[in-house]
Design a protein around this motif. Structure first.
Motif, short mmCIF file in Angstrom:
data_model
loop_
_atom_site.label_atom_id
_atom_site.label_comp_id
_atom_site.label_asym_id
_atom_site.label_seq_id
_atom_site.Cartn_x
_atom_site.Cartn_y
_atom_site.Cartn_z
N HIS A 193 -35.28 88.18 8.34
CA HIS A 193 -34.27 87.09 8.11
C HIS A 193 -32.85 87.79 8.30
CE1 HIS A 193 -36.65 83.98 6.15
NE2 HIS A 193 -37.38 85.06 5.92
N HIS A 226 -34.49 84.72 13.27
CA HIS A 226 -33.83 83.50 13.57
C HIS A 226 -33.34 83.13 14.78
CE1 HIS A 226 -34.31 82.42 9.37
NE2 HIS A 226 -33.76 83.71 8.80
N TYR A 265 -37.62 81.67 15.27
CA TYR A 265 -37.70 80.36 14.49
C TYR A 265 -36.57 79.90 13.58
CZ TYR A 265 -42.81 81.06 15.21
OH TYR A 265 -43.99 81.45 15.84
N ILE A 267 -34.27 79.09 10.95
CA ILE A 267 -34.20 78.26 9.80
C ILE A 267 -33.22 77.25 9.68
CG2 ILE A 267 -32.90 79.98 8.25
CD1 ILE A 267 -35.14 79.87 6.22
N SER A 268 -33.53 76.27 8.82
CA SER A 268 -32.42 75.14 8.37
C SER A 268 -32.43 74.99 7.09
CB SER A 268 -32.65 74.10 9.54
OG SER A 268 -31.39 73.46 9.53
N GLY A 480 -33.19 70.40 13.13
CA GLY A 480 -33.77 71.36 12.95
C GLY A 480 -34.26 71.68 11.49
N VAL A 482 -35.67 71.97 7.86
CA VAL A 482 -36.35 73.06 7.34
C VAL A 482 -38.06 72.72 7.25
CG1 VAL A 482 -36.20 72.71 4.99
CG2 VAL A 482 -36.49 75.04 5.81
N ARG A 484 -39.72 71.38 9.69
CA ARG A 484 -40.02 71.62 11.18
C ARG A 484 -40.20 73.30 11.24
NH1 ARG A 484 -36.80 69.78 15.63
NH2 ARG A 484 -38.57 71.01 16.75
N TRP A 485 -39.23 73.94 10.63
CA TRP A 485 -39.10 75.39 10.58
C TRP A 485 -40.33 76.02 10.31
CZ3 TRP A 485 -38.91 78.97 6.50
CH2 TRP A 485 -38.62 80.20 6.91
N ARG A 488 -43.50 74.89 12.57
CA ARG A 488 -43.76 75.49 14.09
C ARG A 488 -44.30 76.83 13.83
NH1 ARG A 488 -38.63 77.06 16.50
NH2 ARG A 488 -40.11 77.80 17.76
N GLN A 489 -43.92 77.34 12.87
CA GLN A 489 -44.59 78.67 12.42
C GLN A 489 -46.11 78.44 12.07
OE1 GLN A 489 -42.30 81.44 9.77
NE2 GLN A 489 -41.06 79.68 9.61
#
Ligand code: F6P
Length: 497
Positions: A193, A226, A265, A267-268, A480, A482, A484-485, A488-489
């Motif tokens: 992070h 990120h 990715y 983060i949001s 974006g 979170v 979806r964050w 996607r992973q």
């Protein structure tokens, strides 16, 4: 999710306190924990492994060895009684480590050493100095604590089919390889992070540390960041430091017969949850108080919300504000800089010193420019989420001038909650800059003249342009979200499996 998930982070989703003889669960803090907690319902029956933060966590851990506690994360976190069901719920396994080993791990190696190396904070003519004490802190603290957590992760995945292991942050760079050895069937991701420097930056660490840490991370299938810039830097370091062959087009490298991907990715924030939190009575009370103290009659407000971390660059922010008042005396009495800062990591000398520097810098501006009825800097040393949300709503300008930052969620939260079309001043070295450069005013972290000019431009910006920029930034943040964050992973990891 479709697969059992085991998460690991140093801070957990919940922590326990004891007051008046009663045990109370409180939410964990920090962007990562807030993000993951907000989407816990997507994680199925996950197990979240974390360190103990309080004495009461240690008591909870001891009472529920080794299976962990079931915690409901619906409104306020609470312990679930045996057999009680609720959603979203997680199993939390607290890991207690010997306090001296933890001190070495956390206050000598993770902070400041790794944090400073990765954020580029060392003045290299004089620091760091790697001493015998640093080496023992590395071996007896960082390595030992990583081994301990890796054993708990391996135990949590034992007997599960095709488990997904999601490891987090710079506290645990050795864990991926240790887990792979014990659980070869696991799919492992490690999310970093914080920024990843270029090879010259990483080489500030001696080979006995930098090679081992990198090789530890390469036990993962995916190393996540990120921003694409940090992912590229990571591949470049592995190539330069460990001679690992990199496939640049696919953003991955070969290591010990396996492929390791480096992915971005960003983060949001949880836009819906955040908007609801900003409507709480405590936030409205703070907003009224901020307006009464600093706004009205065309006065304007510059805001920052940060931990008192040297990477956040608070001192240069105050120097820039002093520069602004010097260059534009007509603003004296018309603009206030409100800084809500949470003291952080005060058991680390560098952090305690920096907090003192922050106080001195604010005092210097106030001593020079204060006049009757107006003090230029309103410095609040506090941990107060409601106040922060209120400050976002009332800000005309938000300063994020970080020296380096993995993402910076303050920038994202503020553009969502602003009610005065805040202008975002965003460091080119904040991860958020990869997404928000267009609607923001970019600032250079070391140039206080340029930062002052950006403050001036923001304060003088026509209303229509402020609105256009703020709306565009909020759209980017909402797009974006979170959940979806995480999705996607999970999709990428499912593809790998
Ligand atoms: O993002 C980096 C991070 O370490 C987070 O994991 C954490 O929430 C935050 O910084 C605060 O740091 P600390 O846990 O050391 O107080």
């Amino acid at each position: 999710v479709g697969a059992p998930v085991v998460l690991l982070s140093h801070r957990g989703p919940v922590s326990f306190e004891r007051a008046d003889g009663q045990r109370r669960a409180v939410r964990g803090t920090g962007g990562l924990v807030t993000a993951l907690t907000g989407i816990a319902q997507n994680l199925g029956d996950a197990v979240w492994i974390c360190g103990v933060s309080t004495e009461e966590d240690a008591a909870v851990a001891a009472e529920h060895q080794p299976e962990g506690v079931r915690v409901s994360l619906t409104a306020e976190p609470r312990l679930l009684a045996g057999g009680e069901a609720d959603r979203p719920a997680l199993t939390v396994r607290f890991v207690a480590v010997d306090p001296e080993r933890h001190r070495q791990f956390y206050t000598e190696i993770a902070n400041p050493l790794l944090w400073f190396v990765q954020h580029g904070l060392y003045p290299l003519a004089s620091a760091p100095v790697i001493t015998p004490q640093t080496w023992s802190a590395f071996e007896d603290g960082y390595v030992a604590v990583n081994e301990r957590f890796a054993a708990v992760v391996a135990d949590a995945v034992a007997g599960r089919d095709d488990p997904l292991v999601m490891l987090h942050d710079y506290h645990f760079y050795l864990v991926p390889e240790l887990v792979r050895r014990r659980a070869p069937g696991a799919t492992i991701s490690h999310f970093v992070h914080i920024p990843w420097p270029e090879p010259d930056g990483w080489r500030v660490l001696p080979p006995g540390m930098r090679d081992r840490l990198l090789a530890g991370l390469l036990g993962a299938d995916v190393v996540a960041f990120h921003t694409d810039r940090f992912a590229r830097n990571f591949l470049y370091c592995a190539e330069d430091v460990l001679d690992a062959p990199v496939d640049w087009a696919r953003r991955r490298l070969s290591w010990q017969g396996r492929q390791v991907a480096a992915r971005a990715y960003p983060i949001s924030v949880d836009a819906v949850g955040l908007t609801a939190a900003a409507d709480a009575p405590a936030v409205h009370e703070h907003r009224a108080a901020i307006r009464a103290a600093h706004l009205g009659d065309g006065r304007q407000l510059i805001v920052r919300v940060d931990r008192t971390d040297p990477s956040k660059n608070v001192v240069r922010g105050f120097l820039a504000f002093g520069e602004l008042l010097e260059e534009h005396p007509e603003l004296q009495g018309r603009v206030t800089f409100l800084a809500s800062l949470m003291p952080s990591r005060q058991d680390v000398a560098e952090y305690a010193d920096y907090l003192a520097e922050i106080g001195a810098a604010a005092t210097a501006v106030n001593a020079r420019y204060s006049r009757r009825g107006w003090q230029p800097v309103d410095l609040r040393l506090q941990e107060d989420r409601s106040f922060a949300l209120a400050a976002y709503a009332e800000a005309d300008v938000l300063v994020v001038n970080a020296v380096n930052d993995g993402m910076n969620l303050v920038a994202k939260e503020a553009v969502l909650l602003s009610e005065r079309d805040v202008v975002l001043l965003l460091s080119e070295n904040a991860g958020a800059h990869e997404e928000l450069a267009e609607p923001a005013l970019t600032v250079h972290p070391y140039d206080v003249v340029q930062q002052a000019a950006a403050m001036y431009a923001a304060l003088r910006m026509p209303a229509a342009e402020r609105r256009r920029r703020r709306t565009a930034a909020a759209e980017i943040v909402r797009g974006g979200d979170v959940s979806r964050w995480l999705q996607r992973q999970l999709d990428d990891l499912a593809g790998l499996r």
